[in-house]
Design an enzyme around this catalytic site. Structure first.
Site, short mmCIF file in Angstrom:
data_model
loop_
_atom_site.label_atom_id
_atom_site.label_comp_id
_atom_site.label_asym_id
_atom_site.label_seq_id
_atom_site.Cartn_x
_atom_site.Cartn_y
_atom_site.Cartn_z
N TRP A 23 28.05 35.99 42.46
CA TRP A 23 28.44 34.69 42.59
C TRP A 23 28.82 34.68 44.19
O TRP A 23 29.90 33.97 44.47
CB TRP A 23 29.63 34.27 41.71
CG TRP A 23 29.06 34.49 40.42
CD1 TRP A 23 28.37 33.73 39.51
CD2 TRP A 23 29.45 35.37 39.47
NE1 TRP A 23 28.19 33.94 38.30
CE2 TRP A 23 28.94 35.23 38.07
CE3 TRP A 23 30.32 36.66 39.24
CZ2 TRP A 23 28.89 36.21 36.94
CZ3 TRP A 23 30.11 37.67 38.40
CH2 TRP A 23 29.54 37.32 37.08
N GLU A 74 38.24 52.41 31.23
CA GLU A 74 37.13 52.86 30.74
C GLU A 74 36.02 52.22 31.85
O GLU A 74 36.02 51.79 32.62
CB GLU A 74 37.10 52.59 29.30
CG GLU A 74 37.73 51.05 28.89
CD GLU A 74 36.90 50.17 29.40
OE1 GLU A 74 35.85 49.44 28.61
OE2 GLU A 74 37.10 49.54 30.51
N GLU A 89 36.16 48.96 33.45
CA GLU A 89 37.13 49.02 34.30
C GLU A 89 38.17 47.96 34.23
O GLU A 89 38.59 47.51 35.09
CB GLU A 89 36.14 48.36 35.64
CG GLU A 89 35.13 49.46 36.11
CD GLU A 89 34.47 49.22 37.41
OE1 GLU A 89 34.52 49.92 38.35
OE2 GLU A 89 34.03 48.18 37.75
#
Length: 794
Positions: free
Chosen positions: A312, A428, A431
């Site tokens: 983006w 994990e 993130e």
């Protein structure tokens, strides 16, 4: 002389270009340290001198007839992209006026011998006899910063130049034809776009624009025809940048393109041909191979960034310009695995050596992600990113590619860190959350076993035994830690793996206690807290990938219908999966860009992961390969995310097509390559034989329970082994009869130079109902712990 210094300082700060890239490219040579990207029909970010350092926002043409229309190539024309050669990252861009009056055809490459991007242009009239006027517009973002750029005009060896610099990085833009007019300006005030947009004429000719957000504009003098070449050169001085651009032009575009294409064709010819495993005769396979190669740096060899894009990007400004042009150890190991799969073992070896060079000597781990020189960008700790480099080292050892011994310097300290910190991971693979993660445990168990194999080869039998013990313990408790029996997501399916568990399901009663353990989800509007037993992802499939669990294991089979019901999306290309339910990482419901919150969209790489599972289960993964091939855009790039609901044409969002998130995602291309190789081998390429043999074939399980400060144990059974573990020299002070009798003894280091000290109690050491009570004395500090600990005995 021109009009002097431009007005309007410092200029507007704009976002970056769209992350939906249509192409990426660089030469295969190390002498050319420049990378280009393409989006919306134009050259977008150009990286120099490293693959983590963008120096431009975009380079495009402005078109006008001087009286009735003004077109910006990126916004107003229809775009088509194709490769000039199927085995080279050389592109043809065809940008057509929507009213059919003219067409611009461009060819984009880099000079293999220089830090120069070359863009050949041909302006083709379609309905008009008189060609429109063309203006080149360049937006510098040197060293990843829009502010603080300096621009000026110059002449060098008979060539008109537009220059920009910041600190000691310079760029020079010139053309094979003269500029009839040149200007430097501040964005939004005195730049060429603002000038031309007002009356279709270029009125300003400023010589310089200093220390701001600048733009360079040049009117092209096309008296000799409608073809010309733009050369964008880079250097550490203005003269070096200008020399490079002029020299590349002098060689002739056709010759430079021939050399550029030849380099890529030679690289493709060196790879394992997996075309027959694909559904498109190898089209995406070779493009994926080239895309991965193009994401490797040429100074820090073996450093592959996650994506040459900024998700983006149009909403992102300088303050957060890291984007995806950073190194994530997880993505890097995925890429290295794909290099192994296509028989480019040297690239995988370079990746391992780079990981060794960026490992933190103080901890033995890696930052969550980092710049090429190792400086952390985000500082989270993710145990899969500590584990995966160990697995890569073992795989390279097994295939005989290693040319050095990474055990003492890299594998050993990483394995010790993994064993000390785990099994709970601070973050994990998505993130975001801490806890017990099936995906992290899968690769963690695998890495511990690989490290144990290395330790055994180095005659460190005690350490090998310790690492195997930890691996066996984690493997034996995966379901205790991550498998719920009170799920409420799909009627009739109360049992399934969780995405991540903050508290072990097995330690909770089944009368609703687990449903009151809430996981925070920060990337949805307003934030949200959701019961851990009500969040599912596909991480459990990693247990099968590495060989920790069988494809037909009951817990795996129980989870599949829940995973598919909640996260599978049907598209014209085939199935694709979202990361997890309640995810907010993606465009909002109305298609506007993610801005810290949104709606999680579907990821094509998860289609590849499912294909690997289907292969492990004995089924042909061809449908999943074909789906991934379809998800690729016309430039052959796989997106991080695809749109997963009804089309929103006004925002360019269509079901099954890429979104504004990162395109390409190197991890997705790596997953596709590995799935091709897995299909050829009739076995999951990432499966580690030693792991599969131990846990699937031999069904090895452990009765060991490990208690340590970062993983406390509340109770054990009398038939279990108990290990108390600390990470500094200690003396254990303990009793099992309410302090009637007291024991005081030093704890034992598991192996020399590990810093891990234990006291182990065999099965039968305790009596049900009579707890173990203990505390510690720290001799190096001369102090007691100051509190007692209690473990119940069942």
């Amino acid at each position: 002389m021109g009009d002097g210094e431009a007005f309007g300082w410092p200029g507007l700060s704009l976002g970056w270009a769209s992350a939906a890239k249509q192409g990426v490219g660089t030469s295969t040579t190390a002498t050319s340290r420049v990378w280009f990207t393409l989006a919306q029909g134009v050259v977008t970010e150009v990286y120099y001198p490293r693959v983590d350092t963008p120096c431009t926002r975009d380079l495009q043409l402005l078109v006008t007839d001087g009286s009735s229309f003004f077109h910006e190539e990126r916004r107003h024309l229809q775009h088509h992209v194709e490769l000039i050669d199927p085995r080279a990252l050389a592109y043809r861009l065809i940008n057509t006026d929507q009213d059919g009056r003219y067409r611009i055809v461009k060819r984009v490459i880099t000079d293999p011998d220089a830090d120069v991007v070359l863009v050949h242009h041909r302006l083709e009239p379609l309905q008009v006899e008189r060609l429109p006027r063309l203006y080149v517009l360049l937006a510098p973002r040197i060293a990843g910063q829009g502010s603080g750029n300096f621009a000026h005009v110059a002449t060098h060896r008979g060539h008109d130049m537009l220059l920009a610099c910041r600190d000691d990085v310079f760029l020079a833009l010139t053309a094979s034809c003269p500029f009839s007019r040149r200007s430097c300006g501040f964005v939004g005030a005195s730049d060429g776009w603002t000038d031309l947009h007002s009356d279709y004429c270029m009125n300003w000719a400023f010589d310089s624009a200093s220390d701001g957000n600048v733009a360079l504009t040049g009117e092209l003098e096309l008296s000799d025809g409608a073809e010309f070449v733009l050369a964008l050169g880079f250097g550490r001085t203005a003269e070096a940048a200008m020399d490079a651009a002029v020299a590349s032009l002098a060689k002739g575009y056709a010759e430079v393109e021939r050399q550029y294409v030849a380099g890529w064709r030679e690289y493709c010819a060196s790879l394992e041909d997996l075309s027959q495993q694909s559904g498109d005769s190898g089209r995406l396979y070779y493009r994926s191979a080239m895309v991965l190669r193009a994401h490797e740096d040429k100074t820090f060899r073996g450093a592959f960034v996650a994506s040459l894009s900024i998700p983006w990007g149009e909403t992102v400004h300088d303050a957060s310009a890291g984007g995806y042009h950073l190194v994530w150890p997880r993505d890097l190991v995925q890429i290295a695995g794909a290099c192994l799969a296509m028989d480019d073992g040297q690239a995988a070896l370079r990746a391992l050596k780079y990981l060794e060079s960026t490992q933190d000597p103080a901890t033995g781990g890696w930052a969550q992600n980092f710049w090429l020189d190792g400086r952390p960008f985000w500082r989270g700790v993710q145990l899969d990113e500590i584990a995966m480099p160990i697995v890569l080292a073992w795989r390279l050892h097994r295939v005989g590619v290693l040319d050095h011994d990474p055990y003492l310097t890299m594998v050993r300290p990483a394995a010790l860190l993994l064993a000390r910190v785990g099994p709970v991971t601070p973050q994990e693979r998505w993130e975001e959350n801490t806890g017990y993660s099936p995906a992290t445990l899968a690769v963690g168990v695998t890495a511990l076993l690989c490290a144990a194999e290395f330790a055994a080869l180095h005659d460190e039998g005690d350490l090998a035994h310790y690492l195997r013990d930890v691996a066996d313990t984690w493997a034996s408790h995966i379901e205790d830690w991550t498998f719920t029996r009170c799920g409420e997501l799909v009627p009739g399916h109360a049992t399934h793996y969780e995405r991540i568990a903050l508290v072990q399901p097995a330690s909770l009663d089944h009368a609703g206690a687990e449903c009151r353990v809430l996981q925070p989800i920060a990337n949805v509007a307003g934030g949200r807290r959701v019961s851990q037993c009500c969040i599912v992802d596909g991480g459990f499939l990693e247990l099968v990938r590495y060989g920790v669990r069988a494809a037909d294991g009951p817990h795996v089979l129980a989870t599949l219908p829940v995973y598919d019901e909640l996260l599978r999306v049907g598209t014209p290309c085939g199935p694709v999966w979202r990361r997890y339910n309640h995810d907010g990482y993606g465009e909002k419901a109305d298609g506007t860009p993610y801005d810290g919150t949104g709606v999680g969209r579907a990821w094509p790489l998860l289609t590849g992961e499912r294909g690997h599972y289907e292969l492990a289960a004995g089924r042909d993964p061809a449908p999943y390969l074909r789906a991934m091939e379809c998800f690729a855009n016309e430039g052959g790039l796989l997106p991080e995310q695809v749109w997963d609901t009804a089309d929103i044409p006004a925002r360019g969002l269509s079901l099954g097509r890429g979104t504004g998130a990162a395109t390409p995602l190197a991890w997705a291309h790596a997953e596709y390559i590995k799935l091709c190789r897995s299909r050829r081998d009739s076995q999951v390429f990432d499966l580690i034989p030693e792991v599969h043999e131990r846990y699937v074939r031999n069904r090895t399980r452990s009765d060991l329970v490990i208690c340590k400060f970062n993983h406390k144990v509340r109770a054990i059974r009398t038939d279990q082994r108990l290990r108390l573990e600390v990470h500094a020299p200690a003396e254990l002070h303990w009793t099992r009869d309410g302090w009637t009798s007291v024991h005081h003894e030093p704890m034992t280091e598991v192996a020399p130079r590990t810093g891990i000290y234990v006291r182990e109690f065999p099965p039968g050491s305790f009596t049900p109902g009579r707890p173990l009570e203990f505390t510690f004395y720290w001799p190096q500090e001369g102090r007691w712990e100051g509190r007692n600990f209690v473990i119940a005995v069942l």
